[in-house]
Scaffold this motif. Sequence first.
Motif, PDB file in Angstrom:
ATOM      1  N   GLN A   1       0.822  -1.211   0.000  1.00 25.90           N
ATOM      2  CA  GLN A   1       0.000   0.000   0.000  1.00 25.90           C
ATOM      3  C   GLN A   1       0.859   1.265   0.000  1.00 25.90           C
ATOM      4  OE1 GLN A   1      -2.753  -0.143   3.284  1.00 25.90           O
ATOM      5  NE2 GLN A   1      -3.950  -1.817   2.411  1.00 25.90           N
ATOM      6  N   VAL A   2       2.116   1.150   0.430  1.00 23.67           N
ATOM      7  CA  VAL A   2       2.987   2.326   0.440  1.00 23.67           C
ATOM      8  C   VAL A   2       3.158   2.874  -0.969  1.00 23.67           C
ATOM      9  CG1 VAL A   2       4.217   1.531   2.497  1.00 23.67           C
ATOM     10  CG2 VAL A   2       5.125   0.974   0.236  1.00 23.67           C
ATOM     11  N   HIS A   3       3.066   2.020  -1.969  1.00 26.56           N
ATOM     12  CA  HIS A   3       3.206   2.507  -3.339  1.00 26.56           C
ATOM     13  C   HIS A   3       2.128   3.531  -3.645  1.00 26.56           C
ATOM     14  CE1 HIS A   3       2.375   2.051  -7.808  1.00 26.56           C
ATOM     15  NE2 HIS A   3       3.569   2.622  -7.746  1.00 26.56           N
ATOM     16  N   ASP A   4       0.908   3.222  -3.261  1.00 23.86           N
ATOM     17  CA  ASP A   4      -0.207   4.140  -3.532  1.00 23.86           C
ATOM     18  C   ASP A   4      -0.093   5.408  -2.700  1.00 23.86           C
ATOM     19  OD1 ASP A   4      -2.809   4.931  -4.589  1.00 23.86           O
ATOM     20  OD2 ASP A   4      -3.575   4.467  -2.600  1.00 23.86           O
ATOM     21  N   THR A   5       0.135   5.278  -1.398  1.00 23.35           N
ATOM     22  CA  THR A   5       0.114   6.457  -0.530  1.00 23.35           C
ATOM     23  C   THR A   5       1.318   7.372  -0.751  1.00 23.35           C
ATOM     24  OG1 THR A   5       1.151   5.154   1.240  1.00 23.35           O
ATOM     25  CG2 THR A   5      -1.262   5.327   1.244  1.00 23.35           C
ATOM     26  N   PHE A   6       2.499   6.802  -0.880  1.00 19.83           N
ATOM     27  CA  PHE A   6       3.689   7.622  -1.076  1.00 19.83           C
ATOM     28  C   PHE A   6       3.636   8.341  -2.425  1.00 19.83           C
ATOM     29  CE2 PHE A   6       5.120   5.597   2.604  1.00 19.83           C
ATOM     30  CZ  PHE A   6       6.403   5.953   2.947  1.00 19.83           C
ATOM     31  N   VAL A   7       3.324   7.594  -3.476  1.00 22.81           N
ATOM     32  CA  VAL A   7       3.340   8.193  -4.815  1.00 22.81           C
ATOM     33  C   VAL A   7       2.180   9.173  -4.980  1.00 22.81           C
ATOM     34  CG1 VAL A   7       3.171   7.709  -7.281  1.00 22.81           C
ATOM     35  CG2 VAL A   7       4.575   6.239  -5.826  1.00 22.81           C
ATOM     36  N   ARG A   8       1.020   8.836  -4.408  1.00 22.27           N
ATOM     37  CA  ARG A   8      -0.105   9.769  -4.500  1.00 22.27           C
ATOM     38  C   ARG A   8       0.205  11.076  -3.783  1.00 22.27           C
ATOM     39  NH1 ARG A   8      -3.964   6.794  -2.351  1.00 22.27           N
ATOM     40  NH2 ARG A   8      -3.990   7.806  -0.314  1.00 22.27           N
ATOM     41  N   TYR A   9       0.810  10.987  -2.604  1.00 25.34           N
ATOM     42  CA  TYR A   9       1.207  12.185  -1.879  1.00 25.34           C
ATOM     43  C   TYR A   9       2.236  12.976  -2.683  1.00 25.34           C
ATOM     44  CZ  TYR A   9       3.323  15.096   1.751  1.00 25.34           C
ATOM     45  OH  TYR A   9       3.819  16.158   2.467  1.00 25.34           O
ATOM     46  N   ALA A  10       3.183  12.264  -3.274  1.00 28.30           N
ATOM     47  CA  ALA A  10       4.212  12.935  -4.078  1.00 28.30           C
ATOM     48  C   ALA A  10       3.594  13.654  -5.270  1.00 28.30           C
ATOM     49  CB  ALA A  10       5.246  11.921  -4.552  1.00 28.30           C
TER      50      ALA A  10
ATOM     51  N   SER B   1      12.891   7.138  -1.423  1.00 26.81           N
ATOM     52  CA  SER B   1      12.633   6.297  -0.264  1.00 26.81           C
ATOM     53  C   SER B   1      11.558   5.262  -0.567  1.00 26.81           C
ATOM     54  CB  SER B   1      12.207   7.174   0.925  1.00 26.81           C
ATOM     55  OG  SER B   1      11.875   6.388   2.036  1.00 26.81           O
ATOM     56  N   CYS B   2      10.506   5.689  -1.261  1.00 26.01           N
ATOM     57  CA  CYS B   2       9.424   4.778  -1.643  1.00 26.01           C
ATOM     58  C   CYS B   2       9.938   3.682  -2.569  1.00 26.01           C
ATOM     59  CB  CYS B   2       8.301   5.569  -2.308  1.00 26.01           C
ATOM     60  SG  CYS B   2       6.960   4.551  -2.940  1.00 26.01           S
ATOM     61  N   ARG B   3      10.701   4.079  -3.574  1.00 23.75           N
ATOM     62  CA  ARG B   3      11.268   3.100  -4.506  1.00 23.75           C
ATOM     63  C   ARG B   3      12.098   2.055  -3.779  1.00 23.75           C
ATOM     64  NH1 ARG B   3      16.213   5.335  -7.595  1.00 23.75           N
ATOM     65  NH2 ARG B   3      16.898   5.133  -5.423  1.00 23.75           N
ATOM     66  N   ASP B   4      12.982   2.514  -2.885  1.00 22.81           N
ATOM     67  CA  ASP B   4      13.868   1.595  -2.180  1.00 22.81           C
ATOM     68  C   ASP B   4      13.092   0.710  -1.203  1.00 22.81           C
ATOM     69  OD1 ASP B   4      15.895   2.750  -3.603  1.00 22.81           O
ATOM     70  OD2 ASP B   4      16.580   4.045  -1.968  1.00 22.81           O
TER      71      ASP B   4
ATOM     72  N   ALA C   1       9.355   8.028  -9.878  1.00 24.00           N
ATOM     73  CA  ALA C   1       7.987   7.508  -9.803  1.00 24.00           C
ATOM     74  C   ALA C   1       7.837   6.258 -10.657  1.00 24.00           C
ATOM     75  CB  ALA C   1       6.991   8.577 -10.235  1.00 24.00           C
ATOM     76  N   ALA C   2       8.449   6.269 -11.844  1.00 23.57           N
ATOM     77  CA  ALA C   2       8.388   5.096 -12.730  1.00 23.57           C
ATOM     78  C   ALA C   2       9.123   3.917 -12.103  1.00 23.57           C
ATOM     79  CB  ALA C   2       8.992   5.442 -14.084  1.00 23.57           C
ATOM     80  N   GLU C   3      10.261   4.179 -11.462  1.00 22.69           N
ATOM     81  CA  GLU C   3      11.002   3.105 -10.805  1.00 22.69           C
ATOM     82  C   GLU C   3      10.224   2.531  -9.624  1.00 22.69           C
ATOM     83  OE1 GLU C   3      15.487   4.774 -11.939  1.00 22.69           O
ATOM     84  OE2 GLU C   3      14.696   5.014  -9.910  1.00 22.69           O
TER      85      GLU C   3
ATOM     86  N   ASP D   1       6.924   2.451  -9.512  1.00 26.52           N
ATOM     87  CA  ASP D   1       5.867   1.648 -10.149  1.00 26.52           C
ATOM     88  C   ASP D   1       6.385   0.256 -10.491  1.00 26.52           C
ATOM     89  OD1 ASP D   1       4.197   3.825  -9.988  1.00 26.52           O
ATOM     90  OD2 ASP D   1       4.416   4.414 -12.099  1.00 26.52           O
ATOM     91  N   GLU D   2       7.580   0.205 -11.048  1.00 27.43           N
ATOM     92  CA  GLU D   2       8.156  -1.086 -11.429  1.00 27.43           C
ATOM     93  C   GLU D   2       8.456  -1.936 -10.201  1.00 27.43           C
ATOM     94  OE1 GLU D   2      11.988  -2.920 -13.897  1.00 27.43           O
ATOM     95  OE2 GLU D   2      11.793  -0.752 -13.596  1.00 27.43           O
ATOM     96  N   ALA D   3       8.995  -1.302  -9.157  1.00 24.09           N
ATOM     97  CA  ALA D   3       9.341  -2.038  -7.944  1.00 24.09           C
ATOM     98  C   ALA D   3       8.111  -2.623  -7.270  1.00 24.09           C
ATOM     99  CB  ALA D   3      10.090  -1.118  -6.980  1.00 24.09           C
ATOM    100  N   ALA D   4       6.973  -1.931  -7.411  1.00 25.78           N
ATOM    101  CA  ALA D   4       5.747  -2.397  -6.761  1.00 25.78           C
ATOM    102  C   ALA D   4       5.285  -3.740  -7.310  1.00 25.78           C
ATOM    103  CB  ALA D   4       4.644  -1.355  -6.921  1.00 25.78           C
ATOM    104  N   THR D   5       5.624  -4.035  -8.550  1.00 26.24           N
ATOM    105  CA  THR D   5       5.153  -5.272  -9.183  1.00 26.24           C
ATOM    106  C   THR D   5       5.887  -6.508  -8.672  1.00 26.24           C
ATOM    107  OG1 THR D   5       6.724  -5.101 -11.022  1.00 26.24           O
ATOM    108  CG2 THR D   5       4.589  -3.984 -11.277  1.00 26.24           C
ATOM    109  N   ARG D   6       7.045  -6.305  -8.055  1.00 24.51           N
ATOM    110  CA  ARG D   6       7.836  -7.446  -7.572  1.00 24.51           C
ATOM    111  C   ARG D   6       8.328  -7.231  -6.145  1.00 24.51           C
ATOM    112  NH1 ARG D   6      12.309  -6.990 -12.155  1.00 24.51           N
ATOM    113  NH2 ARG D   6      10.402  -6.599 -13.337  1.00 24.51           N
ATOM    114  N   SER D   7       7.645  -6.388  -5.411  1.00 23.48           N
ATOM    115  CA  SER D   7       8.077  -6.044  -4.062  1.00 23.48           C
ATOM    116  C   SER D   7       7.961  -7.227  -3.103  1.00 23.48           C
ATOM    117  CB  SER D   7       7.227  -4.882  -3.526  1.00 23.48           C
ATOM    118  OG  SER D   7       7.577  -4.589  -2.182  1.00 23.48           O
ATOM    119  N   PRO D   8       8.906  -7.366  -2.170  1.00 25.03           N
ATOM    120  CA  PRO D   8       8.807  -8.409  -1.142  1.00 25.03           C
ATOM    121  C   PRO D   8       7.778  -8.079  -0.060  1.00 25.03           C
ATOM    122  CG  PRO D   8      10.759  -7.068  -0.762  1.00 25.03           C
ATOM    123  CD  PRO D   8      10.179  -6.619  -2.076  1.00 25.03           C
ATOM    124  N   LEU D   9       7.240  -6.864  -0.085  1.00 25.69           N
ATOM    125  CA  LEU D   9       6.249  -6.477   0.919  1.00 25.69           C
ATOM    126  C   LEU D   9       4.939  -7.246   0.700  1.00 25.69           C
ATOM    127  CD1 LEU D   9       6.722  -2.591   0.988  1.00 25.69           C
ATOM    128  CD2 LEU D   9       7.423  -4.225   2.754  1.00 25.69           C
TER     129      LEU D   9
END
Length: 254
Positions: free
Chosen positions: A110-119, A150-153, A192-194, A196-204
């Motif tokens: 969910q951090v992908h949505d909240t961090f990127v949306r805030y950004a 930070s979100c990407r990492d 932001a694009a990075e 997005d890509e990380a979200a598809t294979r995140s260990p979270l």
Amino acid sequence: MQSEALVRDHTIYACVMGSRAFGLATDHSDTDRRGVFLAPTPLYWRFEKPPTHVEGPAEEQFSWELERFCSLALRANPNILECLHSPLVEHVDDTGRELLSLRGAFLSRQVHDTFVRYALTQRRKLEADVRRHGAPRWKHAMHLLRLLASCRDLLRTGELTLDVGELRTPLLAVKHGEVPWSEVQSRMTRLAAEADEAATRSPLPPEPDRARVEDFLERTRRASALEAVHAPEPDPYDEVVQGVVRDGGVRQRG
């Protein structure tokens, strides 16, 4: 109970946030303090409930009541999650240590949505500044780049790290207005694009561990209630009741 007393006497976790926690402090940086307090359970038995947050009493200080803090963290609020991971802890008790042990339970994709949306919201504000004034607020631009990185990492590694490390110099260059706005925009788009890509294979995990957090909150509230029952000092409300009884019994007022 006064709000200041809740912060003074019932804080379970306190830390430094802002530039100092991010490794971006300069000689003129403020010291932003954030904390979590546990309102005694008996306060919730009254009509007037304790506050969900308190500003102060010191300058640049802000605290949340534990339940509100956990609720926001479960919704992946960027500021709250970063507060949990500050490297600059000023105070922590046993309850606060258990809260910190739950840091992983709050993290999810969910951090992908909240961090990127805030950004995205903040980027639009910066672009509006450029249209109106010819330049963005460079300090805000710096922190937006930091947040996106930070979100990407976080999505890549499953761990939230606040200190920017080797990014300090390029980020401070943005803060000082030494990087063209067009270049800053390009960096934001790339990060932001990075992410997005990380979200598809995140260990979270897809969702936070709400049940684990709720169990912690329930146990903490129960312990607070039991502590109040066995406390040697009577509650002010109890004193009023005892006074009425001593004066001849409970009287109803029309």
